[in-house]
Structure formats: structure tokens, C-alpha cells
Design a protein around this motif. Sequence first.
Motif, short mmCIF file in Angstrom:
data_model
loop_
_atom_site.label_atom_id
_atom_site.label_comp_id
_atom_site.label_asym_id
_atom_site.label_seq_id
_atom_site.Cartn_x
_atom_site.Cartn_y
_atom_site.Cartn_z
N SER A 25 0.81 -1.21 0.00
CA SER A 25 0.00 0.00 0.00
C SER A 25 0.84 1.26 0.00
CB SER A 25 -0.92 0.01 1.23
OG SER A 25 -0.14 0.03 2.41
N ALA A 26 2.07 1.16 0.44
CA ALA A 26 2.88 2.35 0.63
C ALA A 26 4.01 2.43 -0.37
CB ALA A 26 3.44 2.39 2.06
N ARG A 27 4.24 3.59 -0.89
CA ARG A 27 5.32 3.80 -1.85
C ARG A 27 6.67 3.52 -1.20
NH1 ARG A 27 6.58 3.27 -7.00
NH2 ARG A 27 8.47 4.44 -7.49
N THR A 28 6.76 3.69 0.11
CA THR A 28 8.03 3.51 0.80
C THR A 28 8.53 2.09 0.72
OG1 THR A 28 6.82 3.19 2.86
CG2 THR A 28 7.68 5.40 2.42
N LEU A 29 7.67 1.15 0.32
CA LEU A 29 8.15 -0.22 0.20
C LEU A 29 9.17 -0.36 -0.91
CD1 LEU A 29 5.15 -2.56 0.89
CD2 LEU A 29 7.18 -2.19 2.24
N SER A 30 9.26 0.63 -1.77
CA SER A 30 10.29 0.58 -2.79
C SER A 30 11.68 0.53 -2.18
CB SER A 30 10.20 1.82 -3.70
OG SER A 30 8.96 1.83 -4.36
N TYR A 31 11.81 0.91 -0.91
CA TYR A 31 13.10 0.94 -0.25
C TYR A 31 13.21 -0.09 0.86
CZ TYR A 31 13.30 5.25 -2.85
OH TYR A 31 13.27 6.17 -3.86
N LEU A 32 12.34 -1.08 0.82
CA LEU A 32 12.38 -2.14 1.82
C LEU A 32 12.62 -3.49 1.16
CD1 LEU A 32 9.34 -1.17 4.10
CD2 LEU A 32 11.77 -0.78 4.54
N ASN A 33 13.42 -4.32 1.80
CA ASN A 33 13.56 -5.69 1.34
C ASN A 33 12.23 -6.42 1.50
OD1 ASN A 33 16.33 -5.18 1.02
ND2 ASN A 33 16.75 -5.83 3.12
N MET A 34 11.94 -7.32 0.59
CA MET A 34 10.68 -8.06 0.62
C MET A 34 10.95 -9.55 0.65
SD MET A 34 8.30 -5.73 0.54
CE MET A 34 6.83 -6.62 0.01
N GLY A 35 10.06 -10.29 1.27
CA GLY A 35 10.27 -11.72 1.34
C GLY A 35 8.99 -12.51 1.46
N TRP A 36 9.12 -13.81 1.33
CA TRP A 36 8.00 -14.75 1.51
C TRP A 36 8.39 -15.77 2.56
CZ3 TRP A 36 3.26 -14.25 -0.74
CH2 TRP A 36 3.17 -13.39 -1.83
N PHE A 37 7.47 -16.06 3.45
CA PHE A 37 7.60 -17.12 4.44
C PHE A 37 6.40 -18.03 4.29
CE2 PHE A 37 11.04 -15.73 7.34
CZ PHE A 37 11.31 -14.49 6.77
N ARG A 45 6.79 -21.23 11.27
CA ARG A 45 6.90 -20.44 10.05
C ARG A 45 8.35 -20.48 9.58
NH1 ARG A 45 3.88 -14.70 9.88
NH2 ARG A 45 2.30 -16.14 10.69
N GLU A 46 8.55 -20.65 8.26
CA GLU A 46 9.90 -20.77 7.73
C GLU A 46 10.11 -19.84 6.54
OE1 GLU A 46 10.61 -24.75 6.32
OE2 GLU A 46 9.15 -24.59 4.69
N PHE A 47 11.35 -19.48 6.35
CA PHE A 47 11.76 -18.62 5.25
C PHE A 47 11.65 -19.36 3.92
CE2 PHE A 47 14.04 -15.56 2.87
CZ PHE A 47 15.00 -16.23 2.11
N VAL A 48 11.18 -18.65 2.89
CA VAL A 48 11.07 -19.23 1.56
C VAL A 48 12.00 -18.51 0.58
CG1 VAL A 48 9.55 -19.69 -0.40
CG2 VAL A 48 8.70 -19.96 1.94
N ALA A 49 11.83 -17.19 0.47
CA ALA A 49 12.62 -16.42 -0.49
C ALA A 49 12.56 -14.95 -0.12
CB ALA A 49 12.10 -16.61 -1.91
N ALA A 50 13.56 -14.19 -0.57
CA ALA A 50 13.59 -12.76 -0.31
C ALA A 50 14.33 -12.05 -1.44
CB ALA A 50 14.27 -12.46 1.03
N PRO A 108 12.95 -11.93 9.32
CA PRO A 108 11.76 -11.22 8.84
C PRO A 108 11.67 -9.82 9.39
CG PRO A 108 11.15 -12.79 10.51
CD PRO A 108 12.59 -13.04 10.21
N GLY A 109 11.01 -8.94 8.62
CA GLY A 109 10.75 -7.58 9.08
C GLY A 109 9.43 -7.51 9.83
N ARG A 110 9.07 -6.31 10.21
CA ARG A 110 7.91 -6.10 11.08
C ARG A 110 6.57 -6.15 10.36
NH1 ARG A 110 7.90 0.17 12.86
NH2 ARG A 110 5.85 -0.47 13.59
N TYR A 111 6.57 -6.09 9.02
CA TYR A 111 5.31 -6.01 8.28
C TYR A 111 4.96 -7.38 7.68
CZ TYR A 111 6.57 -1.09 8.57
OH TYR A 111 6.92 0.15 9.02
#
Length: 122
Positions: A25-37, A45-50, A108-111
Motif C-alpha cells: 500500500s505504501a510507496r516507501t516499500l520501494s526501499y524495503l527488502n521483501m520476502g516470503w515465508f 513459520r519458515e523462510f522461503v525467499a527474499a 523477517p521484518g515487522r510487516y
Amino acid sequence: QVQLVESGGGLVQAGGPLRLSCPASARTLSYLNMGWFRQAPGKEREFVAAITWSGSTQYYADSVKGRFTISSDNGGNTVLLQMTDLKPEDTAVYYCNAAGTYGSNWAPGRYWGQGTQVTVSS
């Protein structure tokens, strides 16, 4: 306020593909690492990809290397997880995550998104 909403989950036969999407929802995510768990019933819960915020580096769990591909689109506001050659053991709820960091492992991050169910039948 950062909001993540996953989509693309469903039921698929073993060997088939699925693609998960997570627009932010936020444009600021352009500057955040993203991942899937993911979290399977009765398991942690386990890490899948980032993927790093620049899109230059991707990380994968050993269990999905060569089968899953993470990428970002829409100026970095949407993260995609292309899953191929799915196996019954990939069955889980998949969660999108933002603001993670990499040290010895991916933290993982907070979001978090609300999750989307992926079920692979044998």
C-alpha cells in the motif's frame, strides 16, 4: 501505514505452477527488502525467499532453489513468487513480509500480510 495483501494461492496438482503476488500500500516499500515465508500445519513459520529493495539480490531456502523465483514489479511495490514443480510438502500458508534483513540467515521484518493458502495435491 504499510499494508501487504497476498493473492494467487489455491489448489494445484503436484508438478504444477502457481504465482503469488503481494502489492503493497505504501510507496516507501520501494526501499524495503521483501520476502516470503510459509507455515505448514503443526510447523513453525519458515523462510522461503527474499529480494533486496533494489531487486539486485535474491535469497532462497534450499528446499525451493531451482523451483521458485522471487521478483519485484511495479516500481518495487509488488513482490511476486513464481512457484514451479510444486510438491505436496510445499502445502502451507504463504506470508508476504517487508523490511527483512540478511545476516547469517534472513530475518523477517515487522510487516506481514494475512497469508494465502497453497495446497498441492499428490
